[in-house]
Structure formats: C-alpha cells, structure tokens
Scaffold this motif. Sequence first.
Motif, PDB file in Angstrom:
ATOM      1  N   LEU A 101      35.215  21.220  76.683  1.00 38.21           N
ATOM      2  CA  LEU A 101      35.893  21.071  77.388  1.00 38.21           C
ATOM      3  C   LEU A 101      34.143  20.550  78.421  1.00 38.21           C
ATOM      4  N   SER A 102      33.680  21.401  77.694  1.00 37.16           N
ATOM      5  CA  SER A 102      32.347  21.672  79.054  1.00 37.16           C
ATOM      6  C   SER A 102      31.373  20.922  78.525  1.00 37.16           C
ATOM      7  N   ALA A 103      31.293  20.608  77.793  1.00 36.42           N
ATOM      8  CA  ALA A 103      30.547  19.614  77.048  1.00 36.42           C
ATOM      9  C   ALA A 103      30.146  17.783  77.206  1.00 36.42           C
ATOM     10  N   ASP A 104      32.172  17.956  76.784  1.00 36.92           N
ATOM     11  CA  ASP A 104      32.792  16.970  76.845  1.00 36.92           C
ATOM     12  C   ASP A 104      32.678  16.393  78.553  1.00 36.92           C
ATOM     13  N   LEU A 105      33.220  16.758  78.957  1.00 41.95           N
ATOM     14  CA  LEU A 105      32.982  16.749  80.593  1.00 41.95           C
ATOM     15  C   LEU A 105      31.744  16.987  81.623  1.00 41.95           C
ATOM     16  N   HIS A 106      30.712  16.685  80.121  1.00 45.45           N
ATOM     17  CA  HIS A 106      29.548  17.743  81.388  1.00 45.45           C
ATOM     18  C   HIS A 106      28.976  18.068  82.566  1.00 45.45           C
ATOM     19  N   VAL A 107      29.775  19.719  82.145  1.00 50.28           N
ATOM     20  CA  VAL A 107      29.845  20.383  83.026  1.00 50.28           C
ATOM     21  C   VAL A 107      29.698  22.079  82.651  1.00 50.28           C
ATOM     22  N   SER A 108      29.408  22.975  83.705  1.00 48.46           N
ATOM     23  CA  SER A 108      29.009  23.918  83.325  1.00 48.46           C
ATOM     24  C   SER A 108      29.931  25.013  83.027  1.00 48.46           C
ATOM     25  N   ASN A 109      29.526  26.428  82.108  1.00 47.92           N
ATOM     26  CA  ASN A 109      30.803  27.172  81.784  1.00 47.92           C
ATOM     27  C   ASN A 109      31.594  27.318  82.813  1.00 47.92           C
ATOM     28  N   THR A 110      30.699  27.576  84.457  1.00 49.68           N
ATOM     29  CA  THR A 110      30.740  28.608  85.607  1.00 49.68           C
ATOM     30  C   THR A 110      32.109  27.221  85.792  1.00 49.68           C
ATOM     31  N   LEU A 111      32.017  26.082  85.626  1.00 52.27           N
ATOM     32  CA  LEU A 111      32.723  25.060  86.164  1.00 52.27           C
ATOM     33  C   LEU A 111      33.496  25.219  85.417  1.00 52.27           C
ATOM     34  N   ILE A 112      33.677  25.042  84.872  1.00 55.97           N
ATOM     35  CA  ILE A 112      35.047  24.714  83.696  1.00 55.97           C
ATOM     36  C   ILE A 112      35.644  26.291  83.631  1.00 55.97           C
ATOM     37  N   ASN A 113      35.555  27.552  84.384  1.00 55.91           N
ATOM     38  CA  ASN A 113      36.344  29.119  84.160  1.00 55.91           C
ATOM     39  C   ASN A 113      36.891  28.497  86.031  1.00 55.91           C
ATOM     40  N   LEU A 114      36.577  27.854  86.414  1.00 54.46           N
ATOM     41  CA  LEU A 114      37.106  27.890  87.834  1.00 54.46           C
ATOM     42  C   LEU A 114      38.519  27.156  87.680  1.00 54.46           C
ATOM     43  N   THR A 115      38.920  26.281  86.714  1.00 53.06           N
ATOM     44  CA  THR A 115      39.666  25.912  86.280  1.00 53.06           C
ATOM     45  C   THR A 115      40.784  27.052  85.846  1.00 53.06           C
ATOM     46  N   LEU A 116      40.677  28.209  85.376  1.00 52.13           N
ATOM     47  CA  LEU A 116      41.069  29.236  85.256  1.00 52.13           C
ATOM     48  C   LEU A 116      41.538  29.949  86.448  1.00 52.13           C
ATOM     49  N   THR A 117      40.437  29.919  87.093  1.00 52.40           N
ATOM     50  CA  THR A 117      40.815  30.080  88.528  1.00 52.40           C
ATOM     51  C   THR A 117      41.596  29.408  89.588  1.00 52.40           C
ATOM     52  N   SER A 118      41.525  28.176  89.241  1.00 47.37           N
ATOM     53  CA  SER A 118      42.807  27.709  90.243  1.00 47.37           C
ATOM     54  C   SER A 118      44.139  27.867  89.686  1.00 47.37           C
ATOM     55  N   TYR A 119      44.178  28.172  88.500  1.00 48.43           N
ATOM     56  CA  TYR A 119      45.324  27.718  87.252  1.00 48.43           C
ATOM     57  C   TYR A 119      46.216  29.190  87.938  1.00 48.43           C
ATOM     58  N   MET A 120      45.494  30.615  88.008  1.00 45.04           N
ATOM     59  CA  MET A 120      45.543  31.898  88.679  1.00 45.04           C
ATOM     60  C   MET A 120      46.182  31.514  90.089  1.00 45.04           C
ATOM     61  N   ILE A 121      45.478  30.907  90.522  1.00 44.79           N
ATOM     62  CA  ILE A 121      45.951  30.906  92.460  1.00 44.79           C
ATOM     63  C   ILE A 121      47.291  30.495  92.658  1.00 44.79           C
ATOM     64  N   PHE A 122      46.910  28.949  92.219  1.00 45.10           N
ATOM     65  CA  PHE A 122      48.795  28.295  91.985  1.00 45.10           C
ATOM     66  C   PHE A 122      49.581  29.517  91.648  1.00 45.10           C
ATOM     67  N   GLN A 123      49.215  30.144  89.766  1.00 44.90           N
ATOM     68  CA  GLN A 123      50.175  30.936  89.626  1.00 44.90           C
ATOM     69  C   GLN A 123      50.603  32.218  90.810  1.00 44.90           C
ATOM     70  N   GLY A 124      49.636  31.912  91.063  1.00 46.45           N
ATOM     71  CA  GLY A 124      50.343  33.233  92.231  1.00 46.45           C
ATOM     72  C   GLY A 124      51.427  32.792  93.145  1.00 46.45           C
ATOM     73  N   LEU A 125      50.084  31.624  93.716  1.00 41.14           N
ATOM     74  CA  LEU A 125      51.538  30.392  95.336  1.00 41.14           C
ATOM     75  C   LEU A 125      52.865  30.128  94.546  1.00 41.14           C
ATOM     76  N   ALA A 126      52.840  29.448  93.940  1.00 42.46           N
ATOM     77  CA  ALA A 126      54.263  28.326  93.247  1.00 42.46           C
ATOM     78  C   ALA A 126      54.796  29.379  93.325  1.00 42.46           C
ATOM     79  N   PRO A 127      55.388  30.485  92.574  1.00 41.35           N
ATOM     80  CA  PRO A 127      56.538  31.599  92.992  1.00 41.35           C
ATOM     81  C   PRO A 127      56.989  31.822  94.179  1.00 41.35           C
ATOM     82  N   SER A 128      55.759  31.539  94.465  1.00 37.60           N
ATOM     83  CA  SER A 128      56.627  32.159  96.312  1.00 37.60           C
ATOM     84  C   SER A 128      57.444  31.209  96.614  1.00 37.60           C
ATOM     85  N   ILE A 129      57.497  30.219  96.377  1.00 39.62           N
ATOM     86  CA  ILE A 129      58.062  28.870  96.715  1.00 39.62           C
ATOM     87  C   ILE A 129      59.877  28.898  95.727  1.00 39.62           C
ATOM     88  N   MET A 130      59.331  28.621  94.268  1.00 41.30           N
ATOM     89  CA  MET A 130      60.277  28.689  93.132  1.00 41.30           C
ATOM     90  C   MET A 130      61.293  29.952  93.268  1.00 41.30           C
TER      91      MET A 130
END
Length: 588
Positions: A101-130
């Motif tokens: 994904l980093s190569a195909d979307l032409h972004v750094s590994n750090t930016l791709i790792n941020l998609t892991l971070t954002s996933y985990m943030i909402f993994q924490g927030l969404a169950p608060s509602i659910m």
Amino acid sequence: MVRIYAYEEKLDEKVEAYEQKNDARPKTPSSIAISSPEPEPNDNITAQDADLEAQGTASGQPKVHSIFTKRQKTFIVFMMCWGGIISPITAQIYFPALNTLSADLHVSNTLINLTLTSYMIFQGLAPSIMGDLSDMAGRRPTIVIGFIIYIAANIGLALQNSYAALFILRCVQSSGSSGMVAITSGVVADIATSAERGVWMGWSMSALMIGPAIGPVLGGILAQFLGWRSIFWFLTIFAGSYLVPFFILYPETCRNIVGDGSIRPQGWNMSLIAYLQHRKLQKQREADAANGTLSRTVSRDSQRAARAALARKRELRFPNPWNTIKIVFEKDLGLLLLYNSIIYTSFFDILASQPYLFAQIYGFDDLQIGISCIPFGVGAMCAPILIGRLLDWNFARTARQMGISVDRRVAQNLKDFPLEKVRLAVATPLIYIGLVCYVLYGWMLEINAPLAAPLILHFVIGLTLTGGFNAQSVLLVDVYLQAPATATAANNLVRCLIGAAGTGIIVEMVDAMGRGWCFTFIALVVAAFSPIQWVLIKWGPQWREERRQRIEREAKEKALSEGDVEEGVVGEENHPVEGQAPVGEKTS
C-alpha cells in the motif's frame, strides 16, 4: 416513554377472556430450538434483574440466571465467536499489505501506519456508542446496524485510489466492526454466571484472537496473488455470509429486553424464525378465540407485566458515550482499564512492528510476513480457552475454601467474595512470564537471531500476555454487571486510544532506541504499572461494595420519584443480586 407493544395489546384483549383454563401450550419445534423461546415467564423479573445477576427470587428460592439451555448457549456463543472474528481479522489482515500500500499510494511507512492508528482510535470510540446501544435496545439490532456500516466501508475501500479515502474509510470500517468486542462480553454476561463465565468468555475471546492467527496469513495470500483490493472484497463477502444466518436464527439475549430469556421481545429484537413462529401462534390464538377454544396455560397478564416492568426502566434514546466514559472514573475500574490497556499496547506493538522488522532483518515479502504471524496468533487463540478453564477452577476452589456451594446455573452472592484476588491470581504470573519473553524478543532481533527464536517467543508472548489481558477482561465484566457491554466498551476505549499512540510511534522508537532497548523499555513500563493489581486485590472489594450501595440507592430514589416502589419492583431490598446480600440474611 417509548413502548413498542401495540400490536400485542390488540391480541391480548381478544384472548384474555378464554386463557384461564389448562391446555397444552404450543411447543417450539426441536429442529429450530435455537430460536428465541417463549417459555413461562418468571413473575419476579424486575428491572434490577435486567441489569444485575440475580441470586434468587423475592420468595427466597434460587432463581436460574438464564433459561437458555446449554445447546442454545453453545449456539449463541458460536454466533458471537463467528461475528467476533471479523473485527480482529480486519485489523490483522491488513498488516502484510502495508508495504505494498505504501508503494501503490506513494506515501511513507509512517503515514500508512497512521491508518493503523486511526483504526484503533475508532475501535475504541465506536463501542462507546455500540455498547450503550446494545445494553439499551438489544444485542440483535445493534449488531445488524454495525455490520451494514462495515460492509459499506469495505466496498468503498476496495474501490478507492487515494490515501485520504483509505484513511477515512478505515475509520468507518472500524466503527462498524469493533462494537462486536463489547457486545460479545455483554452476551456472555447475559447467559452465564460468574462460576461458568471463565469458560464461556474463554471461547468467545478465543475467537477474537483467531485474528492474529489467520488474519495476516489471509492478508498475505490475498495481497501477494490478487492484490490488496481483494482483501476488502474478501471482508465484504465474509461479513455478508455472517449477517444472513444471524438475522434468521440468532435470539435476543439482552437482560434489559428479555430478562432471563423468558420475556418475549418486541418485533425488531426477534430473529426472523422466532418472529414467524410468533405470527403463526398469534393467528392460531385468533382462530381459537373465534371458535371459543382454549390454547395455552401461561398467563398473558404475567407476561405483559414482566415486559412492562422492564420497559418502565428502559428508555429508548440516542446512545450516550458518557455512560462508557464515566466508568473510567470508578476507582477500581479506572485502574483496571489503565493496566489492561498498557498490556494490550505491549503485545500490539509487536504485531505493528513485525512487518517492518521482518522485512528489514529477514527480507520477507507480504506472504512470508503473514505466515510469520501464525505463532503469535496460535498462542493468543489458545490463551482464552486455557485461561478460562483456569479462572473457573480457581473460582470453584476459592468458593470451596470459603464454604460456598457453587451452582453454575444460579448466580452467586459475591458481596464478600474476593473476585479481584481470584481473577488476578491467574493474570499476574502470566504477565510476568510474558514480560521476560518480551525482553528476550527484543534482544533476539537486536542480534539478528535465527528466525526460530523470535517465532517461539511470539507464541509464548501471545499465550501469556493475551492470557493476562483476558483474565482481567473477565474481572471487568464480573465487577460491572449492570451494563457489561458498556464496561467492555470502556475497556476498548482506553486500550485502543493508548494502543493507537503506541503503534503510531513504534517504528520511530525502534529506529531511535534500537530493537533490544525499545522492547526492554516497553516491558519495564508494563512492569512499573503492575502494582495496580495488588491495589485492586487490597481495596477493590471495598470500592465494589461502595459502588453497589450507590447504585442501589440511586435506583431506589429513581423508583420513589416515579412512584414505582412496590413488591417486585426495583428498590425492594429483599431481592438479592450478585454482589448483594438479602437484608436480614447472612452472606453464604
């Protein structure tokens, strides 16, 4: 106050005149025994029953915690396991494709790792509602809503071509799937007592840990041979294949809706097969009423009274995340959530850094990275099952030492029972063993050790640290049975927010500190917070009792203000619940 019983009231008026004599009640066909039952209601069900594990009826007789049979419980937990797999697989299946994904979307590994971070943030927030929604409106509708959101996000991810779209849709994808983790714990609390909760939680949590075992392998195969888009098409198909049998067969279990399972829910909480059965029964009753024929012995009045008692205390409203957040400010729960989140971050850092480190050290491609995740996943998958049995054994052993007779079907009076000590006695040694292996893992990578060394340590870390994490998660449900899904949502919130911070900087930490010192530092942080366990063992029971008294007082005050204090309604002090001794009686 919201009521959804109009269509039933019409029928009730028709049949009230003739349902006083004895006759056989229509039975649920054995071929569809897993559908929602319509048994004889328990006349002593109250709103308090819906929120807490009851030990007995108002008459003092033991009250079965759940009327679901073992076969039905097995089906219920199986369905939750199947659905629960989806959230961790969604997180883990993505790892092997990070470099691509980093190569195909032409972004750094750090930016791709941020998609892991954002996933985990909402993994924490969404169950608060659910979690709050499932405790209030029921498990079934909440799961259906979550899966619809999840499927839509996966279709978008498979079609997108930009990093921005990837980032946003990963957040939506996480919001749809992550509620299952909280709901799974809530379902187990619905149907299982503390004496058997370890095993049922073990089975349900083991499914959540299948993600680390098979997710990376599937992701590696799909990314290597079909491209990274195939990952999201696979997840779409997988979620759809679950939603169909769930919609048709899965019964409602939420105690705020069905009590111990004997209260028939409103239409939207019924499985399709239960709804069709109910409609067929309605038509039969109408026909019998027209012919002057009697058809059942169960009192419709008691069924309606039990539903009304629950409905009076159940307000249908927009889910309130504050119900989750305020749990963090309970003294014992806050400390437990903090330490559990630190443990979670420690083993998730290993998974998040593995693609980067194994590609750097061993030159692995996507498929090889996925396969190398198997040992950790197998250890994590075995941990809940083994630890669950150990938790139940330790519960029974401690009960025998205290002279308490354990009946797995009936909730125990746990007012003076050392729940914290029983659960943490299992968790603590596992955590310390895992931390030793954690340090060894870092230094094995530092010296570029043969592949077998880090993989063996992966298995042990997966078994021990996730085992300790799961034991503490069971304790969380034990001490907050008022709203178990909301409590687990709070666990998700804290662990995912802290975990997101950890995974967002783990690659930079490895580069700045070196592999050995980076993982040694993380292990030392976990060890430094470990005295929290001893604090919980010493003061946890006192804080738990203070919370019980406060909740009981608030419930009585609310009932008084609404004029609902009468026999069989919340506020009656001779109605014992788990963690509460009946007034005038000694605790067993």
